[in-house]
Scaffold this motif. Structure first.
Motif, PDB file in Angstrom:
ATOM      1  N   ALA A   6      40.667  38.138  43.380  1.00 12.67           N
ATOM      2  CA  ALA A   6      41.173  37.943  44.745  1.00 12.67           C
ATOM      3  C   ALA A   6      42.691  38.058  44.780  1.00 12.67           C
ATOM      4  CB  ALA A   6      40.726  36.588  45.272  1.00 12.67           C
ATOM      5  N   GLU A   7      43.367  37.431  43.830  1.00 12.82           N
ATOM      6  CA  GLU A   7      44.831  37.479  43.811  1.00 12.82           C
ATOM      7  C   GLU A   7      45.333  38.897  43.547  1.00 12.82           C
ATOM      8  OE1 GLU A   7      46.662  34.592  41.331  1.00 12.82           O
ATOM      9  OE2 GLU A   7      45.937  32.886  42.510  1.00 12.82           O
ATOM     10  N   ARG A   8      44.708  39.589  42.602  1.00 17.03           N
ATOM     11  CA  ARG A   8      45.134  40.972  42.337  1.00 17.03           C
ATOM     12  C   ARG A   8      44.872  41.866  43.543  1.00 17.03           C
ATOM     13  NH1 ARG A   8      43.428  39.656  37.064  1.00 17.03           N
ATOM     14  NH2 ARG A   8      41.289  40.299  37.503  1.00 17.03           N
ATOM     15  N   SER A   9      43.777  41.624  44.235  1.00 18.19           N
ATOM     16  CA  SER A   9      43.458  42.418  45.411  1.00 18.19           C
ATOM     17  C   SER A   9      44.543  42.301  46.464  1.00 18.19           C
ATOM     18  CB  SER A   9      42.105  41.974  45.978  1.00 18.19           C
ATOM     19  OG  SER A   9      41.823  42.632  47.196  1.00 18.19           O
ATOM     20  N   LEU A  10      44.967  41.075  46.758  1.00 20.37           N
ATOM     21  CA  LEU A  10      46.014  40.880  47.766  1.00 20.37           C
ATOM     22  C   LEU A  10      47.351  41.410  47.265  1.00 20.37           C
ATOM     23  CD1 LEU A  10      47.021  39.899  50.447  1.00 20.37           C
ATOM     24  CD2 LEU A  10      47.105  37.554  49.533  1.00 20.37           C
TER      25      LEU A  10
ATOM     26  N   ASP B 111      41.208  32.591  51.539  1.00 17.51           N
ATOM     27  CA  ASP B 111      40.938  33.269  50.278  1.00 17.51           C
ATOM     28  C   ASP B 111      41.784  34.538  50.240  1.00 17.51           C
ATOM     29  OD1 ASP B 111      39.902  34.722  48.157  1.00 17.51           O
ATOM     30  OD2 ASP B 111      37.836  34.730  48.890  1.00 17.51           O
ATOM     31  N   PRO B 112      42.582  34.742  49.179  1.00 15.58           N
ATOM     32  CA  PRO B 112      43.408  35.946  49.111  1.00 15.58           C
ATOM     33  C   PRO B 112      42.606  37.237  49.251  1.00 15.58           C
ATOM     34  CG  PRO B 112      44.069  34.395  47.408  1.00 15.58           C
ATOM     35  CD  PRO B 112      42.825  33.845  48.030  1.00 15.58           C
ATOM     36  N   ALA B 113      41.390  37.249  48.754  1.00 13.27           N
ATOM     37  CA  ALA B 113      40.560  38.449  48.888  1.00 13.27           C
ATOM     38  C   ALA B 113      40.212  38.704  50.350  1.00 13.27           C
ATOM     39  CB  ALA B 113      39.287  38.312  48.060  1.00 13.27           C
ATOM     40  N   LEU B 114      39.985  37.635  51.116  1.00 10.61           N
ATOM     41  CA  LEU B 114      39.712  37.782  52.545  1.00 10.61           C
ATOM     42  C   LEU B 114      40.955  38.280  53.264  1.00 10.61           C
ATOM     43  CD1 LEU B 114      37.863  37.440  54.990  1.00 10.61           C
ATOM     44  CD2 LEU B 114      38.600  35.045  55.110  1.00 10.61           C
ATOM     45  N   VAL B 115      42.121  37.765  52.891  1.00  9.47           N
ATOM     46  CA  VAL B 115      43.373  38.225  53.490  1.00  9.47           C
ATOM     47  C   VAL B 115      43.551  39.723  53.238  1.00  9.47           C
ATOM     48  CG1 VAL B 115      45.888  38.020  53.445  1.00  9.47           C
ATOM     49  CG2 VAL B 115      44.468  35.965  53.310  1.00  9.47           C
ATOM     50  N   ALA B 116      43.293  40.155  52.006  1.00  7.81           N
ATOM     51  CA  ALA B 116      43.417  41.579  51.683  1.00  7.81           C
ATOM     52  C   ALA B 116      42.497  42.414  52.569  1.00  7.81           C
ATOM     53  CB  ALA B 116      43.100  41.803  50.213  1.00  7.81           C
ATOM     54  N   GLU B 117      41.275  41.945  52.784  1.00  4.40           N
ATOM     55  CA  GLU B 117      40.343  42.690  53.627  1.00  4.40           C
ATOM     56  C   GLU B 117      40.814  42.719  55.076  1.00  4.40           C
ATOM     57  OE1 GLU B 117      37.853  44.455  52.743  1.00  4.40           O
ATOM     58  OE2 GLU B 117      37.471  43.824  50.683  1.00  4.40           O
ATOM     59  N   MET B 118      41.359  41.613  55.556  1.00  2.46           N
ATOM     60  CA  MET B 118      41.811  41.546  56.945  1.00  2.46           C
ATOM     61  C   MET B 118      43.060  42.393  57.172  1.00  2.46           C
ATOM     62  SD  MET B 118      41.112  37.521  57.872  1.00  2.46           S
ATOM     63  CE  MET B 118      41.524  37.704  59.618  1.00  2.46           C
TER      64      MET B 118
ATOM     65  N   ALA C  26      57.409  39.011  49.659  1.00  2.00           N
ATOM     66  CA  ALA C  26      57.299  37.618  49.217  1.00  2.00           C
ATOM     67  C   ALA C  26      55.903  37.320  48.688  1.00  2.00           C
ATOM     68  CB  ALA C  26      57.648  36.679  50.377  1.00  2.00           C
ATOM     69  N   CYS C  27      54.894  37.818  49.378  1.00  2.00           N
ATOM     70  CA  CYS C  27      53.511  37.601  48.935  1.00  2.00           C
ATOM     71  C   CYS C  27      53.259  38.293  47.599  1.00  2.00           C
ATOM     72  CB  CYS C  27      52.549  38.116  50.003  1.00  2.00           C
ATOM     73  SG  CYS C  27      50.814  37.805  49.635  1.00  2.00           S
ATOM     74  N   TYR C  28      53.771  39.498  47.460  1.00  2.00           N
ATOM     75  CA  TYR C  28      53.609  40.248  46.209  1.00  2.00           C
ATOM     76  C   TYR C  28      54.207  39.466  45.044  1.00  2.00           C
ATOM     77  CZ  TYR C  28      54.177  43.880  42.674  1.00  2.00           C
ATOM     78  OH  TYR C  28      54.143  44.580  41.494  1.00  2.00           O
ATOM     79  N   LEU C  29      55.431  38.996  45.213  1.00  2.00           N
ATOM     80  CA  LEU C  29      56.097  38.272  44.126  1.00  2.00           C
ATOM     81  C   LEU C  29      55.373  36.974  43.797  1.00  2.00           C
ATOM     82  CD1 LEU C  29      59.865  38.765  45.060  1.00  2.00           C
ATOM     83  CD2 LEU C  29      58.509  40.002  43.345  1.00  2.00           C
ATOM     84  N   ARG C  30      54.840  36.320  44.827  1.00  2.00           N
ATOM     85  CA  ARG C  30      54.135  35.056  44.609  1.00  2.00           C
ATOM     86  C   ARG C  30      52.888  35.247  43.761  1.00  2.00           C
ATOM     87  NH1 ARG C  30      50.087  33.045  47.708  1.00  2.00           N
ATOM     88  NH2 ARG C  30      50.579  34.404  49.476  1.00  2.00           N
TER      89      ARG C  30
END
Length: 876
Positions: free
Chosen positions: A681-685, A613-620, A662-666
């Motif tokens: 979640a996507e905006r958070s990451l 989950d992108p939100a989980l990635v952002a937290e990690m 790369a992640c930002y652009l994606r």
């Protein structure tokens, strides 16, 4: 202002009220400086209070008494006594009608307790003891009465609201509006509400499970009427969820919400008429961030859920505050988890608990979930009461299971509907419904502090037996040197060398909740082929600290493989904390700083994992905050914490720059804004990546932030870009962005508060000089708690770097503001002083500067009771 001399109230001294009030009729004639209040109370002797007819004791503060009558006969002033905080009236009968006339001055009421004015609108805040600023009354939660309220106001106040249902409306000969409301449910005075103003509203309908139609109305000033849709939608979702999960229907024909700019808290659950801080209810994509949308959804739900867990069943006394707040926070947390990402919600809640509530547990104001005593009840609307109280309820849910907890809550509501009860009554209902004994568990309500679990393990290869040894302890807290063992639900899993969950019992369960009840306990697992890796305290099953000697490699393994998403995040935090602790030591010793390559590669693997989950990635990806590092330190060295964290963050940003870009652009897209869990979640990451890229201060990274700021179609992206520019762009670039932002949003109060907060909390921009300049800005208002929290609170609580400048100027600044605020709003002053109350934990040269600032507050004299309690306890 009330007398600041300490008067400690003790739980052990609780006595039932001498008199009960069966009905309360209130009549208000509103005037800014001279509102006339007439109260008519049907009073009777409480049969549980004993024999005789003692004087009737009423609470009252800052009131001008005009007359007192009993059964229609005027009581001469010589027969009653006006007290510093109330009224004592001799009585000679067991039942009578008491009528009191008094005057109040809403315009001068800057404490925002009782009846006051906000932007020309009359509104009330009566919890905990604000009703005594309206009229003389037995202002305690165990005196429950049916209220009828008549409001008379000039025609410029077309909207006149109170609790319950409107039963009458008229116009006087001189053109004044007269509206009468009747609440059919008995309630304590703290749930009384009144609103009068020139307001607009949006309206909707909700059909309950039993088929009743409920009118829903949300009132606000005309300029904000377009910001109500999200709150209304959240309310309807909360109403349906409460029916489905708890079987609780709404009980009145109308539910009203009013948005108020001047408010000490987030919101208030007054029966049928919830009053909200504007920042906690108004939102649109242009003006509110994703965090605001989620916070509003949670707060709307929280206040609605109080209709049962707080209103229909309320507190016997204020020591039982967590009875309603802890239970309701649990309910709103579960609602938010169901509406969004359950794992991320849990991570957010635990991160705040570990940072702020654990600090409270270790500080001078430490207290149990059910305190033993207080000087000023307003000081006990704390993280311990709310968030730790929520964790206590969650542990009961964990021990009983969802079905058992529902049985217990059903019994609790059925058994105590219409009553004022205790935490013991709540636990007893859970016991009786499930046939269990929670006797030892009750210690969570009476013992303060954060328990520590020291865990060690052993594997006997010959027998295939793995043994966990758990030792529990709890540090001393004020007034509690020794602690008895807690009953701790300890969830865990065991992983094999391939990262698979191992079966823990004969049924093949891979997740188990151990019950830790002794000072030292062992738990054995048989039939294993290799030594497993424990995944401990899964889902944060108890509010404790766990000490286990994980190696760097084991933490990396848990980050990659643990099936419990919370523990994946926790492993990332442990990994970062170990690295940051070493960096702090190297900084103090003057050694060269170096971030281990293994840490960088662990973060890279998380960033590249598209399955999470992108939100989980952002937290990690987020390093522990400076505040979290300070809370976990034995002795706080703020300079070392800042240096270590800034270094690690920059090293990660430089090493992962290509992956971050790369992640930002994606994640950049042109979709229309939606506060859905997936889009948030996507905006958070995406914005986490932008923040890291900006740390590099590379021209292309700053250009990326500038481009996002210019093109942002929602406040989340706009605020994230502005924060990146404030922290890492050249001053002229940051200044230009600040001016552009303000020019666009200067007419929106909530956005201006965000603008204030972004500056005051910025390590680069939020210098003490700039913060002082913000206090001179035309939009700043010392009487508005939201603006105070944004500017002064943003600096003291969220700008760790600048607040802890080594000259101690930040501490003295806070002391100056607290002294000034105490004359206006004691509640806000007492909460704002917290950052300098833990001076004993800092290195001596910084701690002494904090103590001196705190002492200057004490020496200023004539402190409110709110502030006196916090400062006096902190200086001991």
């Amino acid at each position: 202002m009330r007398d600041a001399q300490p008067r400690t109230v003790y739980l052990k001294d609780y006595r039932v009220p001498d008199y009960l009030v069966d009905s309360t009729r209130l009549h208000f004639e509103l005037q800014p400086k001279a509102t006339l209040v007439k109260s008519q109370l049907q009073v009777r002797r409480n049969p549980e209070a004993g024999e005789g007819l003692p004087p009737l004791q009423l609470d009252g503060v800052e009131l001008e008494l005009l007359s007192v009558s009993i059964d229609g006969e005027l009581v001469p002033a010589s027969r009653y006594r006006e007290l510093p905080e109330g009224l004592s009236i001799p009585v000679d009968k067991a039942e009578f009608t008491l009528e009191i006339h008094n005057r109040i001055n809403p315009e001068e009421n800057t404490s925002l307790e009782g009846l006051y004015l906000s932007n020309g609108m009359y509104c009330t805040q009566c919890e905990a003891e604000g009703f005594r600023k309206i009229t003389y009354y037995p202002d305690r939660p165990d005196v429950m009465s049916k209220f009828t309220t008549t409001i008379v106001a000039p025609r410029q106040y077309p909207v006149l609201l109170s609790n319950g249902n409107e039963i009458e409306r008229a116009t006087t000969e001189d053109g004044r509006q007269v509206v009468t409301w009747e609440d059919p449910f008995a309630k304590p005075a703290y749930l009384f509400a009144l609103v009068a103003g020139d307001l607009q509203h949006v309206e909707d309908r909700f059909t309950t499970a039993s088929g009743r139609e409920v009118k829903l109305q949300l009132f606000t000033e005309a300029k904000n009427i377009g910001k109500c849709e999200h709150a209304m939608r959240s309310l309807k979702k909360a109403m349906r969820w409460d029916e489905e999960v708890y079987g609780r229907e709404y009980d009145l024909d109308i539910f009203m919400v009013v948005a108020v700019d001047h408010f000490n808290m987030g919101a208030m659950e007054n029966k049928g008429l919830n009053i909200f801080n504007s920042a906690c209810v108004l939102a649109s994509p242009d003006t509110a961030t994703d965090a605001s949308f989620q916070r509003i959804e949670a707060i709307v739900a929280h206040e609605y859920f109080h209709n049962w867990s707080g209103n229909r069943v309320t507190c016997r006394d204020w020591f039982q505050l967590s009875l309603k707040e802890g239970f309701t926070v649990f309910r709103d947390a579960e609602f938010s988890a169901d509406m969004n990402s359950r794992a991320v919600k849990r991570i957010e809640d635990v991160a705040m608990l570990r940072t702020a509530q654990f600090a409270e547990d270790a500080g001078p104001m430490a207290h149990p979930v059910r305190p033993d005593s207080y000087m000023e009840i307003s000081n006990f609307y704390t993280l311990t009461i709310y968030e730790k109280g929520e964790e206590v309820v969650r542990m009961i849910h964990t021990l009983l299971g969802a079905a058992g907890f529902r049985k217990g809550s059903d019994l609790y509501f059925e058994r105590h509907d219409g009553q004022a009860v205790t935490c013991e009554d709540f636990v007893k209902a859970m016991e009786d419904a499930n046939g269990v004994d929670l006797g030892q568990f009750r210690r969570w309500y009476s013992q303060a502090g954060t328990p520590v679990l020291n865990v060690s393990d052993d594997f006997d290869a010959a027998s295939g037996t793995y043994t966990l040894t758990v030792k529990q302890s709890c540090p001393a807290t004020p007034g509690q040197e020794e602690k008895l063992p807690f009953h701790i639900p300890f969830a865990l899993g065991l992983l094999d060398s391939d990262g698979n969950d191992l079966p823990l019992d004969a049924e093949g369960n891979t997740h188990k909740v151990l019950q830790v009840t002794e000072a030292e306990q062992q738990f054995r697992f048989a039939g294993l082929q290799e030594k497993p890796l424990p995944s401990l305290l899964r889902g944060f099953s108890a509010p404790v600290r766990v000490c286990y000697e994980y190696s760097l490699e084991q933490l990396q393994f848990l980050m990659r493989c643990d099936s419990d998403e919370f523990n994946r995040w926790d492993a990332s935090q442990r990994l970062a904390f170990a690295a940051l602790e070493k960096l702090q030591a190297d900084f103090r010793n003057g050694d060269t700083l170096q971030l281990p390559a293994a840490v960088i590669e662990s973060y890279r693997s998380v960033l590249q994992n598209r399955e999470l989950d992108p939100a989980l990635v952002a937290e990690m990806l987020a390093l522990p905050s400076a505040q979290t590092l300070a809370e976990q330190a034995q002795t706080i060295d703020a300079e070392a914490i800042v240096a270590a964290r800034d270094f690690a963050r920059r090293e990660l940003a430089l090493a992962l720059k290509d992956d971050l870009h790369a992640c930002y652009l994606r994640l950049c897209n042109e979709r229309e804004y939606s506060p859905s869990a997936a889009d948030i979640a996507e905006r958070s990451l995406k914005n986490t990546c932008l923040a890291y890229l900006a740390v590099t201060q590379a021209a292309d990274a700053v250009a990326l932030a500038e481009a996002q700021f210019a093109a942002a179609a929602n406040m989340t992206d706009s605020a994230a870009a502005l924060a990146a520019l404030l922290n890492h762009a050249a001053d002229d670039v940051a200044q230009a962005a600040l001016q552009t932002f303000y020019d666009r949003w200067q007419g929106d109060t909530q956005v201006v508060e965000l603008w204030f907060g972004l500056q005051s909390s910025s390590a680069s921009w939020g210098t003490l000089g700039n913060v002082r300049a913000l206090m001179q800005h035309p939009a700043f208002e010392m009487k508005n708690p939201n603006k105070v929290r944004a500017v002064i609170g943003g600096f003291a609580n969220r700008n760790f770097t600048r607040f802890h400048d080594t000259d101690g100027s930040g501490f003295q600044f806070l002391a100056e503001q607290v002294i000034a605020l105490d004359k206006l709003n004691p509640q806000i002053a007492a909460r704002l002083v917290t950052p300098i109350t833990r001076w004993k934990k800092y290195i001596p040269e910084m701690g002494e500067k904090m103590r001196a600032a705190l002492q200057s507050v004490m020496d200023s004299g004539n402190l409110s009771r709110d502030l006196y309690e916090v400062v006096s306890k902190s200086l001991v």
